[in-house]
Design an enzyme around this catalytic site. Structure first.
Site, PDB file in Angstrom:
ATOM      1  N   ASP A 302       0.831  -1.204   0.000  1.00 49.31           N
ATOM      2  CA  ASP A 302       0.000   0.000   0.000  1.00 49.31           C
ATOM      3  C   ASP A 302       0.867   1.257   0.000  1.00 49.31           C
ATOM      4  O   ASP A 302       2.008   1.250   0.455  1.00 49.31           O
ATOM      5  CB  ASP A 302      -0.924   0.015   1.216  1.00 49.31           C
ATOM      6  CG  ASP A 302      -0.169  -0.064   2.530  1.00 49.31           C
ATOM      7  OD1 ASP A 302       0.812  -0.831   2.606  1.00 49.31           O
ATOM      8  OD2 ASP A 302      -0.544   0.633   3.499  1.00 49.31           O
ATOM      9  N   GLU A 303       0.294   2.318  -0.514  1.00 45.11           N
ATOM     10  CA  GLU A 303       0.845   3.667  -0.409  1.00 45.11           C
ATOM     11  C   GLU A 303       2.316   3.733  -0.830  1.00 45.11           C
ATOM     12  O   GLU A 303       3.139   4.349  -0.163  1.00 45.11           O
ATOM     13  CB  GLU A 303       0.674   4.186   1.025  1.00 45.11           C
ATOM     14  CG  GLU A 303      -0.791   4.286   1.420  1.00 45.11           C
ATOM     15  CD  GLU A 303      -1.001   4.627   2.877  1.00 45.11           C
ATOM     16  OE1 GLU A 303      -1.907   5.429   3.171  1.00 45.11           O
ATOM     17  OE2 GLU A 303      -0.275   4.083   3.739  1.00 45.11           O
ATOM     18  N   SER A 304       2.633   3.123  -1.950  1.00 46.70           N
ATOM     19  CA  SER A 304       4.008   3.145  -2.465  1.00 46.70           C
ATOM     20  C   SER A 304       4.194   4.376  -3.351  1.00 46.70           C
ATOM     21  O   SER A 304       4.374   4.268  -4.574  1.00 46.70           O
ATOM     22  CB  SER A 304       4.298   1.857  -3.228  1.00 46.70           C
ATOM     23  OG  SER A 304       4.274   0.742  -2.363  1.00 46.70           O
TER      24      SER A 304
END
Length: 500
Positions: A302-304
């Site tokens: 997530d949220e890369s």
């Protein structure tokens, strides 16, 4: 006749004619030993008196194969109580329901005459505890297992690594806990679990019919790795949004090789084009698989924000395949659905909103099965009210108990019905949460809303699956929760029952 209040709502419940069963000094529990021990402990906490045990019990606990997995039947009248589980888990859940049925009647304790036939809607019913932002002791994790299993959850997702810290000892990568485990958000103390600690948690969960789903989050949320293996990490990518978060929540901006105790996300990334990164992933997940008897390993994804789309897709495809080849089912947050070559058995975990935005639903539809964790409904770390001292508000503002209840899993992502939904999970992130008191204050009573979404019939299939019914039923849980030592807040949305 008024039905007894229960949470989560059973599939079928009917009051029967006759007087209630009266608990007393002559009450005897017989049958399955593990279930009997759980019931005796529950009744002692609730009533102050432990029943006896023997061959011929007035409360009989038994397993009869043939029913749906995790199902049970509970039949109570004035002469006896019989709880029949289709398997040990079903019997355990029947015991939890029986504990909720116990009520005072003057100086006595009674169980109403009732017949319940119950089975879960979804196979996967999870809670997540983030131990990376703030470390939680083994005893605190066990206490959360007690609370969750009492509401018929069967999975504990442990978020074991993030930018702030790495929390699990690995023989293959010893520097992770030697150098990367001491920090928490706000500069609070860190910590980590030894392999023996982790085994203890896994065994305790199993005793409560829960699996552990461990998560090492990557390729982002990986800043802590820079302290131990800096050669694997890119330099942090810092943008104006990160600066705003640092300004509003405090903490320094990240610097490779330095503990990070802030709250911003998305700035870190493993080196996607370096084969050493995949050797690291193989070591970490290989050792984790050997320690974890449950079927799932979670690899984040997530949220890369500091990783290009092409690199991200390559990374999650390769790591999902590493996990699948270990004989485990990979789980990833829904962003990983962008990768065309994701391992076929990967489960997606949707953390978007009840009404999807920004194509989050498209990514979720890429998975064969999905776990639903809509942030604006069942993220337990969201503030329950604007004035709450704990929690955050990014998921569409404060999340009231009513909002946490008033959603239907099959309606979140168009095109996904119950067959596509593995289950429901309520995450509890710990940026502002430091201990068990904080956990209780944020999880309850909203965790009960998540339990009902995961276990009970769909909102379209039961006239009792309504907010008004739920608030009355959960209000009746107050005395039981108090007797179990749960420090739940007295939300003014709930008409709490008190007992003199």
């Amino acid at each position: 006749m008024t039905l007894p209040p229960l949470v989560p709502l059973p599939a079928s419940i009917a009051s029967t004619d006759g007087a209630p069963f009266r608990l007393g000094a002559d009450t005897v529990v017989s049958g399955d030993r593990d279930a009997a021990a759980a019931l005796v402990s529950l009744l002692e906490a609730r009533t102050g008196t432990a029943p006896g045990d023997g061959e011929d019990g007035s409360i009989e606990l038994r397993i009869e194969k043939g029913g749906a997995p995790e199902s049970y039947v509970l039949a109570a009248d004035d002469a006896s109580i019989v709880v029949t589980g289709a398997d040990p888990a079903g019997l355990f859940y029947g015991v939890q329901t029986l504990g909720q049925l116990v009520r005072p009647d003057g100086a006595a304790w009674v169980v109403p005459a009732v017949r319940i036939e119950d089975a879960p809607r979804f196979a996967y019913r999870g809670v997540m505890l983030d131990v990376a932002r703030h470390f939680q002791t083994v005893d605190t994790v066990k206490a959360y297992i007690d609370r969750a299993s009492g509401l018929k959850f069967n999975a504990l997702h442990l978020h074991l690594s993030d930018d702030q810290s790495w929390r699990l000892q690995l023989d293959s990568r010893p520097l992770l806990t030697e150098l990367s485990s001491s920090s928490s958000v706000g500069g609070d103390p860190g910590g980590f679990y030894t392999k023996a600690d982790y085994a203890d948690i896994v065994a305790y969960a199993a005793d409560h019919h829960m699996i552990v789903v461990p998560e090492f989050d990557m390729p982002s949320h990986t800043h802590a790795i820079t302290l131990a293996y800096p050669e694997l990490m890119e330099e942090p990518v810092i943008d104006d949004h990160m600066r705003e978060i640092a300004a509003s929540h405090g903490g320094e901006l990240p610097v490779n090789g330095v503990d990070y105790d802030g709250m911003a996300v998305g700035f870190s990334s493993l080196k996607i084009q370096d084969e050493a990164t995949y050797d690291f992933a193989a070591d970490a997940f290989g050792e984790l698989a050997a320690m974890t008897p449950g079927p799932y390993l979670h690899f984040g994804g997530d949220e890369s924000l500091a990783t290009s789309d092409e690199d991200f897709d390559e990374f999650v495809s390769r790591v999902s395949e590493i996990i699948s080849n270990l004989g485990k089912i990979p789980v990833a947050w829904h962003e990983a659905g962008s990768a065309k070559d994701l391992a076929d058995d990967t489960v997606g975990q949707y953390w978007g909103f009840v009404t999807p935005t920004d194509g989050m639903d498209d990514k979720a539809r890429a998975f064969a099965q999905v776990i639903l964790s809509p942030a604006d409904a069942i993220y337990l770390d969201m503030k329950p009210t604007a004035s709450s001292d704990l929690g955050l508000t990014w998921a569409n503002g404060p999340t009231s108990v009513e909002r946490s209840y008033s959603w239907e899993p099959s309606a979140v992502i168009e095109g996904l019905d119950d067959g596509d939904i593995l289950g429901v999970e309520a995450p509890l992130w710990t940026e502002t949460i430091k201990n068990l008191d904080d956990i209780d204050a944020m999880a309850f009573p909203r965790i009960a809303a998540a339990a009902e979404a995961a276990w009970s019939p769909a909102t379209t299939e039961s006239e009792l699956r309504t907010w008004q019914s739920f608030r009355e039923r959960v209000g009746a849980m107050g005395p039981l929760w108090t007797s179990l030592g749960i420090g739940f807040p007295a939300s003014d949305e709930i008409p709490w029952v008190t007992e003199e």
